[in-house]
Design a protein around this motif. Structure first.
Motif, PDB file in Angstrom:
ATOM      1  N   GLU A  75      56.647  47.278  24.850  1.00 31.99           N
ATOM      2  CA  GLU A  75      56.041  48.280  23.983  1.00 31.99           C
ATOM      3  C   GLU A  75      54.514  48.267  24.036  1.00 31.99           C
ATOM      4  O   GLU A  75      53.883  49.272  23.724  1.00 31.99           O
ATOM      5  CB  GLU A  75      56.473  48.050  22.538  1.00 31.99           C
ATOM      6  CG  GLU A  75      57.939  48.314  22.311  1.00 31.99           C
ATOM      7  CD  GLU A  75      58.325  48.109  20.872  1.00 31.99           C
ATOM      8  OE1 GLU A  75      58.615  49.106  20.199  1.00 31.99           O
ATOM      9  OE2 GLU A  75      58.302  46.951  20.425  1.00 31.99           O
ATOM     10  N   LEU A  76      53.939  47.149  24.391  1.00 29.66           N
ATOM     11  CA  LEU A  76      52.499  46.979  24.345  1.00 29.66           C
ATOM     12  C   LEU A  76      51.984  46.544  25.706  1.00 29.66           C
ATOM     13  O   LEU A  76      52.605  45.710  26.362  1.00 29.66           O
ATOM     14  CB  LEU A  76      52.167  45.911  23.290  1.00 29.66           C
ATOM     15  CG  LEU A  76      50.778  45.876  22.701  1.00 29.66           C
ATOM     16  CD1 LEU A  76      50.415  47.195  22.046  1.00 29.66           C
ATOM     17  CD2 LEU A  76      50.675  44.762  21.672  1.00 29.66           C
ATOM     18  N   MET A  77      50.859  47.104  26.117  1.00 27.66           N
ATOM     19  CA  MET A  77      50.326  46.818  27.447  1.00 27.66           C
ATOM     20  C   MET A  77      48.813  46.702  27.392  1.00 27.66           C
ATOM     21  O   MET A  77      48.153  47.448  26.676  1.00 27.66           O
ATOM     22  CB  MET A  77      50.711  47.947  28.396  1.00 27.66           C
ATOM     23  CG  MET A  77      50.131  47.834  29.764  1.00 27.66           C
ATOM     24  SD  MET A  77      50.616  49.263  30.736  1.00 27.66           S
ATOM     25  CE  MET A  77      50.851  48.477  32.298  1.00 27.66           C
ATOM     26  N   LYS A  78      48.301  45.773  28.192  1.00 31.01           N
ATOM     27  CA  LYS A  78      46.861  45.582  28.296  1.00 31.01           C
ATOM     28  C   LYS A  78      46.464  45.818  29.749  1.00 31.01           C
ATOM     29  O   LYS A  78      47.060  45.258  30.656  1.00 31.01           O
ATOM     30  CB  LYS A  78      46.526  44.147  27.890  1.00 31.01           C
ATOM     31  CG  LYS A  78      45.133  43.934  27.387  1.00 31.01           C
ATOM     32  CD  LYS A  78      44.894  42.453  27.133  1.00 31.01           C
ATOM     33  CE  LYS A  78      44.777  42.142  25.686  1.00 31.01           C
ATOM     34  NZ  LYS A  78      44.346  40.758  25.454  1.00 31.01           N
ATOM     35  N   ILE A  79      45.446  46.669  29.949  1.00 28.73           N
ATOM     36  CA  ILE A  79      44.947  46.987  31.286  1.00 28.73           C
ATOM     37  C   ILE A  79      43.498  46.523  31.383  1.00 28.73           C
ATOM     38  O   ILE A  79      42.678  46.870  30.525  1.00 28.73           O
ATOM     39  CB  ILE A  79      45.025  48.502  31.565  1.00 28.73           C
ATOM     40  CG1 ILE A  79      46.472  48.983  31.492  1.00 28.73           C
ATOM     41  CG2 ILE A  79      44.393  48.833  32.915  1.00 28.73           C
ATOM     42  CD1 ILE A  79      46.628  50.484  31.524  1.00 28.73           C
ATOM     43  N   HIS A  80      43.198  45.755  32.411  1.00 35.79           N
ATOM     44  CA  HIS A  80      41.832  45.280  32.647  1.00 35.79           C
ATOM     45  C   HIS A  80      41.125  46.253  33.581  1.00 35.79           C
ATOM     46  O   HIS A  80      41.638  46.552  34.661  1.00 35.79           O
ATOM     47  CB  HIS A  80      41.863  43.874  33.259  1.00 35.79           C
ATOM     48  CG  HIS A  80      40.515  43.310  33.505  1.00 35.79           C
ATOM     49  ND1 HIS A  80      40.072  42.985  34.751  1.00 35.79           N
ATOM     50  CD2 HIS A  80      39.496  43.031  32.661  1.00 35.79           C
ATOM     51  CE1 HIS A  80      38.840  42.513  34.667  1.00 35.79           C
ATOM     52  NE2 HIS A  80      38.471  42.541  33.409  1.00 35.79           N
ATOM     53  N   VAL A  81      39.972  46.751  33.164  1.00 36.21           N
ATOM     54  CA  VAL A  81      39.178  47.657  34.005  1.00 36.21           C
ATOM     55  C   VAL A  81      38.099  46.814  34.678  1.00 36.21           C
ATOM     56  O   VAL A  81      37.250  46.219  34.014  1.00 36.21           O
ATOM     57  CB  VAL A  81      38.541  48.789  33.168  1.00 36.21           C
ATOM     58  CG1 VAL A  81      37.738  49.718  34.062  1.00 36.21           C
ATOM     59  CG2 VAL A  81      39.618  49.566  32.419  1.00 36.21           C
ATOM     60  N   LEU A  82      38.159  46.758  36.002  1.00 38.69           N
ATOM     61  CA  LEU A  82      37.212  45.945  36.759  1.00 38.69           C
ATOM     62  C   LEU A  82      35.813  46.558  36.735  1.00 38.69           C
ATOM     63  O   LEU A  82      35.642  47.758  36.497  1.00 38.69           O
ATOM     64  CB  LEU A  82      37.695  45.806  38.206  1.00 38.69           C
ATOM     65  CG  LEU A  82      39.083  45.176  38.384  1.00 38.69           C
ATOM     66  CD1 LEU A  82      39.487  45.219  39.845  1.00 38.69           C
ATOM     67  CD2 LEU A  82      39.107  43.763  37.857  1.00 38.69           C
ATOM     68  N   LYS A  83      34.812  45.739  37.002  1.00 39.36           N
ATOM     69  CA  LYS A  83      33.418  46.192  36.955  1.00 39.36           C
ATOM     70  C   LYS A  83      33.095  47.226  38.027  1.00 39.36           C
ATOM     71  O   LYS A  83      32.164  48.008  37.868  1.00 39.36           O
ATOM     72  CB  LYS A  83      32.472  45.005  37.082  1.00 39.36           C
ATOM     73  CG  LYS A  83      32.486  44.133  35.861  1.00 39.36           C
ATOM     74  CD  LYS A  83      31.499  42.993  35.990  1.00 39.36           C
ATOM     75  CE  LYS A  83      31.590  42.126  34.752  1.00 39.36           C
ATOM     76  NZ  LYS A  83      30.718  40.965  34.841  1.00 39.36           N
ATOM     77  N   ASN A  84      33.857  47.242  39.133  1.00 38.71           N
ATOM     78  CA  ASN A  84      33.581  48.216  40.191  1.00 38.71           C
ATOM     79  C   ASN A  84      34.139  49.607  39.879  1.00 38.71           C
ATOM     80  O   ASN A  84      33.954  50.536  40.643  1.00 38.71           O
ATOM     81  CB  ASN A  84      34.067  47.723  41.556  1.00 38.71           C
ATOM     82  CG  ASN A  84      35.567  47.546  41.622  1.00 38.71           C
ATOM     83  OD1 ASN A  84      36.268  47.750  40.645  1.00 38.71           O
ATOM     84  ND2 ASN A  84      36.052  47.139  42.771  1.00 38.71           N
ATOM     85  N   CYS A  85      34.800  49.778  38.751  1.00 37.98           N
ATOM     86  CA  CYS A  85      35.271  51.090  38.302  1.00 37.98           C
ATOM     87  C   CYS A  85      34.152  51.699  37.454  1.00 37.98           C
ATOM     88  O   CYS A  85      33.818  51.178  36.391  1.00 37.98           O
ATOM     89  CB  CYS A  85      36.549  50.954  37.487  1.00 37.98           C
ATOM     90  SG  CYS A  85      37.226  52.522  36.957  1.00 37.98           S
TER      91      CYS A  85
END
Length: 101
Positions: A48-58
């Motif tokens: 039900e719950l999700m964590k997405i890491h956004v990298l610095k190159n984005c």
């Protein structure tokens, strides 16, 4: 877009639960692809719950990314904290839901 989070109390519970989970996916310079959205959908069918890491190159705006991912995957944006995007979608079966208040 359908709202799954009923009130601020539920959002607070989701934020607390998200602190205990590790990021599932990482988003890099390729930004949002159809394959990435499909991976989010597949993960959310089981969780039900999700964590997405956004990298610095984005280089994209985090708020825009979060809203776009939520809209395309049929989830709801809980919070953006640092370079993390937290998404929520309740389980289909009422008995399987962990965060229904």
């Amino acid at each position: 877009m359908k709202s799954y989070i009923k009130d601020s109390k539920m959002r607070s519970v989701l934020k607390g639960a998200a602190q205990k989970i590790e990021p599932t996916l990482s988003l890099g310079k390729n930004s949002i692809t159809p394959e990435f959205i499909e991976a989010v959908r597949e993960y959310m069918e089981k969780h039900e719950l999700m964590k997405i890491h956004v990298l610095k190159n984005c280089i994209d705006d985090l708020r825009e990314l979060g809203n776009t991912i939520a809209e395309r995957s049929g989830t709801e944006l809980v919070q953006i904290i640092g370079r993390m995007i937290i998404l929520y979608k309740p389980a289909k079966e009422e008995k399987d839901r962990k965060f229904s208040l």
